[in-house]
Design a protein around this motif. Structure first.
Motif, PDB file in Angstrom:
ATOM      1  N   ASP A  85      -7.577   5.641  -0.376  1.00 36.88           N
ATOM      2  CA  ASP A  85      -7.906   4.306  -0.879  1.00 36.88           C
ATOM      3  C   ASP A  85      -7.728   3.250   0.201  1.00 36.88           C
ATOM      4  O   ASP A  85      -8.458   2.261   0.256  1.00 36.88           O
ATOM      5  N   GLN A  86      -6.744   3.471   1.048  1.00 31.05           N
ATOM      6  CA  GLN A  86      -6.455   2.504   2.109  1.00 31.05           C
ATOM      7  C   GLN A  86      -7.464   2.599   3.248  1.00 31.05           C
ATOM      8  O   GLN A  86      -7.979   1.583   3.726  1.00 31.05           O
ATOM      9  N   TRP A 116       0.790  -1.225   0.000  1.00 26.83           N
ATOM     10  CA  TRP A 116       0.000   0.000   0.000  1.00 26.83           C
ATOM     11  C   TRP A 116       0.829   1.285   0.000  1.00 26.83           C
ATOM     12  O   TRP A 116       0.270   2.377  -0.120  1.00 26.83           O
ATOM     13  N   HIS A 161       0.174   3.964  -2.686  1.00 22.16           N
ATOM     14  CA  HIS A 161      -1.232   4.224  -3.000  1.00 22.16           C
ATOM     15  C   HIS A 161      -1.765   5.339  -2.113  1.00 22.16           C
ATOM     16  O   HIS A 161      -1.308   5.523  -0.986  1.00 22.16           O
ATOM     17  N   PRO A 189      -4.608  -3.422  -2.642  1.00 22.68           N
ATOM     18  CA  PRO A 189      -4.886  -2.305  -3.545  1.00 22.68           C
ATOM     19  C   PRO A 189      -5.604  -2.788  -4.795  1.00 22.68           C
ATOM     20  O   PRO A 189      -5.418  -3.932  -5.224  1.00 22.68           O
ATOM     21  N   GLU A 190      -6.451  -1.925  -5.360  1.00 21.82           N
ATOM     22  CA  GLU A 190      -7.181  -2.289  -6.564  1.00 21.82           C
ATOM     23  C   GLU A 190      -6.212  -2.623  -7.687  1.00 21.82           C
ATOM     24  O   GLU A 190      -5.244  -1.893  -7.942  1.00 21.82           O
ATOM     25  N   GLY A 191      -6.475  -3.748  -8.359  1.00 24.14           N
ATOM     26  CA  GLY A 191      -5.614  -4.151  -9.466  1.00 24.14           C
ATOM     27  C   GLY A 191      -4.318  -4.788  -9.026  1.00 24.14           C
ATOM     28  O   GLY A 191      -3.430  -5.033  -9.852  1.00 24.14           O
ATOM     29  N   HIS A 192      -4.200  -5.064  -7.718  1.00 24.11           N
ATOM     30  CA  HIS A 192      -2.945  -5.665  -7.238  1.00 24.11           C
ATOM     31  C   HIS A 192      -2.759  -7.060  -7.806  1.00 24.11           C
ATOM     32  O   HIS A 192      -3.687  -7.859  -7.864  1.00 24.11           O
ATOM     33  N   HIS A 233     -11.060   0.886   3.490  1.00 20.68           N
ATOM     34  CA  HIS A 233     -11.175  -0.526   3.858  1.00 20.68           C
ATOM     35  C   HIS A 233     -11.317  -0.704   5.375  1.00 20.68           C
ATOM     36  O   HIS A 233     -11.725  -1.777   5.830  1.00 20.68           O
TER      37      HIS A 233
END
Length: 471
Positions: A369-370, A362, A365, A415-418, A373
């Motif tokens: 975004d973090q 993360w 990022h 993360p998105e797309g990880h 969650h």
């Protein structure tokens, strides 16, 4: 004819004993030892029942010419005063705490604290209706003989107002007197009390330093109310009569790195201070927020830096056998050679790796975004974490052992797309061995070496995943 038999003296000199007893303990730790004694008194008073700490208080007063600590935790029975309390060390037959979870082992705490501060002291106590005082004077200290101390009944205004104990030390050493009027020392002492006795303070115990009540330092990790949300790593097992409980996760959302820098952004809380490892032994915090090799940092784990300021680990050792706890005589340092500590350290590192990997994924990022969650999470202390997580699907329970790995349950946010990172594996083997494996796997001697190696890894990975699921 009988040969003459002489006898050699084998007792320590008083001057040597006193100087060595106080050499390796700090002034603050000596005072914390006295608070420990107050709490032990409350445990004995409860006689095996749960202690209501809201009914108890400890008051500490630091002056240039004196030190006083007083409590209402039950006092010292006369029989205990005569036989045990003032001896320089614990008798093997002293089984007063056989059923209590304390951390006192050696019977030197009160005496060591007194000798650390000054040369004259009086211990006044009231147990039930029996009140008395025991003076420890400079004349007694200077006398080379180990004479018994007088027990003097108290009457009238000399008696304490309620059952408890009061320790007064005068004739302070000059260095001690300077510390007691130093605001920085008083503040540091209050912080140490807030950390070391946080569990008791949270349960309602009142501790005052110079008339100011101490607030607990909270050491907590975030737990989602949703079973599919972020959850700490949890482990609990009894090892050699010691219950070991571990939780590793993130502390507070305010400790999450900001978008602008790599450092912590905490808003008045103690996220950074309590990051790392906090170790409890029977409710006492032995160390708080340790970020050194002592608790595994830099030993198969990266060295601590600000990226990990959101990672908090909490471990507690509980036992009625105080000698089995991984703690030294100062009660503020770990015995890292202890087998129970070494076994626990393996699981501590396992939990740390999960959240260190999390921060690595993360770190590039945006903070927003973090944090989204973690919106459904709340901070909980160790016991609440264990109770909550142990009831969730995916928690393994067997023979008193509880374990929950959030990585295996796929509740660690990504993360998105990880995509999982990859590494190239390259190794060589004799051609004839490759042909033999090729024949075994593909019924052909001439399959490409890269395909043979790839298939071998896939088979090994399948076995590894099956074993993880079984655990």
């Amino acid at each position: 004819m009988n040969a003459k038999t002489d006898k050699a003296k084998a007792i320590p000199t008083k001057q040597f004993f006193v100087s060595m007893l106080t050499r390796d303990i700090s002034l603050a730790d000596a005072i914390l030892d006295l608070v420990d004694n107050c709490l032990d008194g409350a445990l004995r008073l409860a006689a095996g029942a749960a202690v209501d700490y809201r009914k108890h208080w400890v008051k500490i007063l630091l002056k240039e010419d004196s030190f006083t600590i007083e409590d209402n935790c039950g006092g010292i029975p006369r029989k205990t005063a005569i036989n045990y309390a003032f001896k320089m060390g614990r008798e093997a037959k002293d089984d007063r705490d056989a059923e209590n979870e304390t951390i006192g082992m050696y019977g030197v705490g009160m005496k060591r604290a007194i000798f650390k501060m000054g040369r004259d002291a009086t211990v006044t106590t009231l147990h039930g209706n029996d009140g008395f005082r025991v003076p420890i004077t400079s004349a007694w200290l200077d006398d080379k003989e180990w004479d018994e101390l007088p027990i003097i009944d108290t009457v009238g205004s000399d008696r304490l107002g309620e059952a408890g104990t009061k320790v007064e030390v005068t004739a302070l050493y000059p260095g001690v007197a300077r510390h007691f009027v130093n605001k920085s020392f008083v503040n540091d002492l209050s912080t140490s009390i807030a950390e070391h006795f946080t569990m008791f303070l949270q349960r309602g115990l009142l501790i005052e330093v110079n008339g100011v009540s101490v607030a607990p330092v909270l050491v907590e990790v975030l737990v989602s109310e949703d079973e599919k949300g972020p959850t700490p790593f949890v482990f609990q097992q009894v090892i050699d009569d010691v219950e070991v409980s571990i939780a590793v996760g993130l502390n507070t959302g305010r400790g999450l790195p900001s978008d602008e820098d790599d450092g912590p952004s905490f808003e008045g809380d103690r996220s950074v201070a309590t990051a790392g490892w906090t170790v409890f032994c029977n409710d006492r915090a032995v160390i708080v927020g340790d970020k050194s090799r002592l608790t595994g940092w830099g030993d198969g784990i990266p060295l601590y830096h600000y990226q990990f300021s959101i990672v908090t680990g909490i471990i507690e050792f509980r036992s009625k056998h105080a000698e089995k706890l991984p703690v030294t005589t100062t009660k503020r340092a770990l015995d890292t050679s202890s087998d129970v500590w070494l076994q626990a350290l393996v699981k501590m590192k396992e939990g740390m790796r999960i959240w260190i990997t999390y921060t690595n994924r993360w770190k590039n990022h945006p903070r927003s975004d973090q944090t989204r969650h973690w919106e459904g999470t709340s901070p909980k202390p160790l016991r609440a974490v264990i109770e909550t997580v142990s009831e969730r699907a995916g928690a393994t329970k067997s023979d008193g052992r509880i374990e929950y790995n959030p990585q295996k349950q796929k509740v660690v946010p990504l993360p998105e797309g990880h995509k999982p990172s990859s590494k190239r594996i390259v190794f060589s083997r004799p051609v004839e061995e490759i042909r033999s494996v090729s024949k075994f796997l593909f019924d052909s001697l001439d399959e490409a070496a890269g395909i043979v190696g790839d298939k071998c890894f896939d088979l090994a990975l399948q076995d590894a995943l099956k074993q993880q699921e079984a655990e």
